[in-house]
Structure formats: structure tokens, C-alpha cells
Design an enzyme around this catalytic site. Structure first.
Site, mmCIF file in Angstrom:
data_model
loop_
_atom_site.group_PDB
_atom_site.id
_atom_site.type_symbol
_atom_site.label_atom_id
_atom_site.label_comp_id
_atom_site.label_asym_id
_atom_site.label_seq_id
_atom_site.Cartn_x
_atom_site.Cartn_y
_atom_site.Cartn_z
ATOM 1 N N ARG A 1 0.844 -1.213 0.000
ATOM 2 C CA ARG A 1 0.000 0.000 0.000
ATOM 3 C C ARG A 1 0.881 1.265 0.000
ATOM 4 O O ARG A 1 0.587 2.236 0.691
ATOM 5 C CB ARG A 1 -0.928 0.027 1.225
ATOM 6 N N SER B 1 -10.466 -0.726 3.407
ATOM 7 C CA SER B 1 -9.719 -0.882 4.662
ATOM 8 C C SER B 1 -9.270 0.493 5.137
ATOM 9 O O SER B 1 -8.654 1.233 4.367
ATOM 10 C CB SER B 1 -8.478 -1.743 4.454
ATOM 11 N N GLU C 1 -4.924 4.108 6.032
ATOM 12 C CA GLU C 1 -4.632 3.876 4.619
ATOM 13 C C GLU C 1 -5.081 5.053 3.749
ATOM 14 O O GLU C 1 -4.345 5.476 2.860
ATOM 15 C CB GLU C 1 -5.320 2.576 4.171
HETATM 16 N N1 EPU Z 1 -10.642 -10.424 10.947
HETATM 17 C C1 EPU Z 1 -11.290 -10.477 12.149
HETATM 18 N N2 EPU Z 1 -12.227 -9.536 12.437
HETATM 19 C C2 EPU Z 1 -12.527 -8.542 11.577
HETATM 20 C C3 EPU Z 1 -11.858 -8.471 10.353
HETATM 21 C C4 EPU Z 1 -10.902 -9.428 10.046
HETATM 22 O O1 EPU Z 1 -11.040 -11.363 12.961
HETATM 23 O O2 EPU Z 1 -13.385 -7.739 11.901
HETATM 24 C C5 EPU Z 1 -9.666 -11.459 10.594
HETATM 25 C C6 EPU Z 1 -10.226 -12.356 9.495
HETATM 26 O O3 EPU Z 1 -10.977 -13.416 10.027
HETATM 27 C C7 EPU Z 1 -8.995 -12.859 8.807
HETATM 28 C C8 EPU Z 1 -8.020 -11.717 8.976
HETATM 29 O O4 EPU Z 1 -8.524 -10.880 10.005
HETATM 30 O O5 EPU Z 1 -8.465 -13.991 9.461
HETATM 31 C C9 EPU Z 1 -7.788 -10.928 7.697
HETATM 32 O O6 EPU Z 1 -9.032 -10.457 7.178
HETATM 33 P P1 EPU Z 1 -9.321 -10.389 5.598
HETATM 34 O O7 EPU Z 1 -8.998 -11.668 4.952
HETATM 35 O O8 EPU Z 1 -10.688 -9.824 5.437
HETATM 36 O O9 EPU Z 1 -8.244 -9.381 5.035
HETATM 37 P P2 EPU Z 1 -7.702 -8.011 5.604
HETATM 38 O O10 EPU Z 1 -6.290 -8.227 6.030
HETATM 39 O O11 EPU Z 1 -8.649 -7.453 6.585
HETATM 40 C C10 EPU Z 1 -6.686 -7.200 3.337
HETATM 41 C C11 EPU Z 1 -6.691 -5.917 2.549
HETATM 42 C C12 EPU Z 1 -7.978 -5.787 1.757
HETATM 43 C C13 EPU Z 1 -8.071 -6.979 0.815
HETATM 44 C C14 EPU Z 1 -8.021 -8.279 1.625
HETATM 45 C C15 EPU Z 1 -7.933 -9.490 0.731
HETATM 46 C C16 EPU Z 1 -5.346 -4.350 3.812
HETATM 47 C C17 EPU Z 1 -5.314 -3.166 4.702
HETATM 48 N N3 EPU Z 1 -6.549 -4.796 3.448
HETATM 49 O O12 EPU Z 1 -7.736 -7.111 4.283
HETATM 50 O O13 EPU Z 1 -7.897 -4.595 0.983
HETATM 51 O O14 EPU Z 1 -9.267 -6.935 0.065
HETATM 52 O O15 EPU Z 1 -6.838 -8.303 2.467
HETATM 53 O O16 EPU Z 1 -6.678 -9.535 0.110
HETATM 54 O O17 EPU Z 1 -4.281 -4.856 3.426
HETATM 55 C C18 EPU Z 1 -8.385 -2.291 0.977
HETATM 56 O O18 EPU Z 1 -7.183 -2.079 0.988
HETATM 57 O O19 EPU Z 1 -9.209 -1.333 0.948
HETATM 58 C C19 EPU Z 1 -8.881 -3.650 1.049
HETATM 59 C C20 EPU Z 1 -10.186 -3.940 1.161
#
Ligand code: EPU
Length: 351
Positions: free
Chosen positions: A164, A247, A347
Site C-alpha cells: 500500500r 480498509s 490507509e
Molecule cells: N478479521 C477479524 N475480524 C474482523 C476483520 C478481520 O477477525 O473484523 C480477521 C479475518 O478473520 C482474517 C483476517 O482478520 O483472518 C484478515 O481479514 P481479511 O482476509 O478480510 O483481510 P484483511 O487483512 O482485513 C486485506 C486488505 C484488503 C483486501 C483483503 C484481501 C489491507 C489493509 N486490506 O484485508 O484490501 O481486500 O486483504 O486480500 O491490506 C483495501 O485495501 O481497501 C482492502 C479492502
């Protein structure tokens, strides 16, 4: 070139925050930028480049001259043995471009389907999702330095992509000779490198689940596109219905020692080892663990299904203000810091 005054920006930011641009010019091509830089008054004004408005928080009216990038165009520039190279205008909508590329038979961006915003915004924060980042499918880009008026072309190394992150997020520093283009670059065109033969990227847990559910183990690009759309719709709010900027915080990285320390207290913490030896933590999990899901400050809230996403609960009638969004964001940062000793970094760009 037409300079519009007092332009409402609510339709131009995915949070749906109310604010105005004191002056705004729509940019349809390079000549529009040249005309601004040739104008004795406009040339001197500070400038703010606006793409799809999907990664900004507006905290008031925008005083710098807003350059709304609407440069169109999509064309194949090379069909070589190793890749298709496709050039796309910065004003094209990202998701429509992903869909169009698939329809032409040039796959490679399907894991990044449904990311809001425009093509010109994509390199700024090196967008990424489900195992693929923009930098993995990037050839080069064209832009114009708004300070010097010079056009430029940058390859991936010159864009200095990180998680990012890119050269467009950092100010240059003459003292250290650091190169940075924050606040001064207008990206006009992006060229994608879509490798041949196409190979699916299926390592992400949510995609593995889809394969297990459907029994499809060798999905087509279109099948992956459909899965990604379904996965995102299930856990991320549609900004047209519930305003948001995706995010709100980056996933933080810590040392293995820091991670071990947190695991000793919170064994369930979601963490991923990185190639460089550091550990990435799921910011959504940290925020969730602090009890923020569903909470609000005024009309700014934390999304019920994904704590990493802040939303505008007031719709277009009584929308959250940028101040409410930032108050909520700061309260979240404080509670995550107090509990885990980790500073979350926002972000979106705060304007
Ligand atoms: N989780 C929780 N509670 C929550 C949210 C997440 O426990 O409320 C846990 C999930 O269960 C999972 C982990 O956190 O085990 C990661 O969650 P998720 O797979 O949804 O991915 P993320 O790390 O929250 C990132 C990117 C997203 C992208 C997804 C998929 C960042 C900041 N965000 O989210 O990007 O779509 O991975 O690759 O890196 C964005 O940048 O706007 C965005 C949506």
C-alpha cells in the site's frame, strides 16, 4: 479548459462526505494539464489530484485547485511471447477495466476485481487483494510533474512499490536526495504487463474455500473473477449503499519477538510470516478484539462484518463528517495501542 467553482464533492468520494472544491478542473488529456500550467494564476495554486475518490477522507472544503482526472482509453500496445502489455487512461474505472481485459482474453487482474476507484489511483497505493498487487501486473506509467510541468515515465522500480505504498505517497527530501512525488504528480496513463501463459493465483484462504465448496480445482480467469466478486460482496460494504473507503488501516508488521509477546497474551491473533522475516498482523482482528465492530461516533461507524472498514451510516441525507470519521479512527488507534502496543496507520489520504 473550464474552471468550475464551489463544486460539491459528495458524489466524488466513496465515503459520501459533504465538502466542496473551491475550484475544480476536469482533465480529459495531457493538453488540459498543459493549459493549467500555462495559466499565470492556476499555475501558482497548490493542487489536489482527484481520481475515483475511493481512498480519501475529506475533513473540510478543498482549497487547492482540484484536478479531476477523467482521461479515457484502453489499448493493447504489445502482444509479445511473454505478456500482453495494455495501456489504460488514468480516468478509467478500475473494475470496468478488469472486466474489459477479461472479455478481450487478456487475464491477470481478476484477483483485484471490484476494488473501487480509477486506474490512475491504483499505483499510488499499489492496490492489492487476494494474493495479487498492482506491482505484480505493472509495466510502466506516464504522468506529469505539476511543479516543473515535465512529463515523466516510470517503471516499477522507479515507482518504489511497497505494501500500500509507492513514490507517490512520499515527499522528496533534497537533504537526503530521496526521490518522492507526493502532492505533485498527475498520473495520466498506466501500462499493465499481463504475463503469458496465464497462471491462477489461488493461495488465499478465501479462494481455497471456494475451490473446496465447488470442487473446481482448475478455475478459469472468469471463474476466479466471479469468486472474488462474491467474496468481496459478502464481507465488504458497497460504497454506493454504505459509504466507505475500504480498509481504513494498513495491516501492521512486527518483529517475531513482538509477535511472540502478543501471542502469549492473545493466542488467537491472526498473523502471517512475511518473506523478509517480519510478521504481518490482521488489523481487522486487532480492532475486532478491542470490541469496535458495530460501534459509532456520530454517523461514522465500524462495519459489522469487517472491523477494518469504517462506514458512513448517515447515507446522503445526514452523512458522517470527516471530523467524525477521524475521531472514530483516533479512538480505535488509541485502544489498539493501549491493548497491543501497536500503532495502526491509516490507509486513506486525509484531506
Ligand atoms: N478479521 C477479524 N475480524 C474482523 C476483520 C478481520 O477477525 O473484523 C480477521 C479475518 O478473520 C482474517 C483476517 O482478520 O483472518 C484478515 O481479514 P481479511 O482476509 O478480510 O483481510 P484483511 O487483512 O482485513 C486485506 C486488505 C484488503 C483486501 C483483503 C484481501 C489491507 C489493509 N486490506 O484485508 O484490501 O481486500 O486483504 O486480500 O491490506 C483495501 O485495501 O481497501 C482492502 C479492502
Amino acid at each position: 479548459m473550464i474552471v468550475q467553482r464551489n463544486v460539491p464533492l459528495q458524489p466524488h468520494n466513496s465515503f459520501g462526505i459533504v465538502a466542496r472544491a473551491q475550484q475544480l478542473v476536469r482533465i480529459a488529456d495531457e493538453a488540459d494539464v498543459a493549459a493549467i500550467l500555462a495559466d499565470p494564476v492556476l499555475r501558482e495554486m497548490p493542487k489536489f489530484v482527484l481520481g475515483g475518490g475511493s481512498n480519501i477522507v475529506l475533513t473540510g472544503d478543498v482549497k487547492p485547485l482540484v484536478l479531476k482526472v477523467e482521461i479515457p482509453g484502453r489499448r493493447l500496445v504489445d502482444d509479445g511471447p511473454r505478456a500482453w502489455i495494455v495501456e489504460v487512461g488514468a480516468g478509467e474505472v478500475w473494475h470496468d477495466t478488469v472486466q474489459w481485459l477479461l472479455a478481450q482474453g487478456w487475464p491477470g487482474l481478476e484477483n483485484m476485481a471490484l476494488i473501487p476507484g480509477t486506474v490512475g489511483g491504483a499505483p499510488v497505493q499499489n492496490i492489492g487483494a487476494y494474493g495479487v498487487e498492482l506491482q505484480d501486473r505493472f509495466e510502466s506509467l506516464d504522468g506529469i510533474d505539476l511543479v516543473t510541468g515535465q512529463p515523466f515515465t516510470l517503471d516499477a522500480a522507479q515507482c518504489a512499490f511497497g505494501y500500500r505504498d509507492s513514490v507517490f505517497k512520499h515527499a522528496g527530501d533534497p537533504a537526503t536526495n530521496a526521490f518522492g512525488l507526493a502532492g505533485r504528480a498527475l498520473i495520466t496513463r498506466v501500462r499493465f504487463r499481463l504475463p503469458k501463459p496465464w497462471k491462477p493465483v489461488l493461495g488465499y484462504l478465501d479462494l481455497e474455500r471456494k475451490m473446496a465448496e465447488t470442487g473446481v480445482t482448475d478455475p478459469s480467469p472468469m471463474q476466479i473473477f466471479d469468486w472474488i466478486v462474491a467474496i468481496r460482496r459478502a464481507k465488504l460494504p458497497d460504497w454506493r449503499v454504505l459509504g466507505n473507503a475500504g480498509s481504513f488501516f494498513k495491516n501492521p508488521t512486527v518483529t517475531p519477538e513482538q509477535c511472540a509477546d502478543i501471542i502469549a497474551r492473545d493466542p488467537k491473533i491472526v498473523h502471517y510470516p512475511m518473506a523478509d522475516g517480519s510478521i504481518k498482523l490482521a488489523a481487522g482482528w486487532l480492532i475486532d478484539a478491542c470490541g469496535w465492530k458495530g460501534k459509532s461516533v456520530g454517523n461514522a461507524g465500524v462495519y459489522e462484518r469487517q472491523a477494518l472498514v469504517l462506514v458512513n451510516r448517515g447515507g446522503t441525507e445526514h452523512p458522517a463528517t470527516g471530523g467524525e470519521v477521524m475521531t472514530l479512527a483516533k479512538a480505535i488507534q488509541t485502544s489498539v495501542y493501549e491493548r497491543f502496543g501497536i500503532r495502526l496507520e491509516p490507509e486513506p489520504v486525509v484531506v
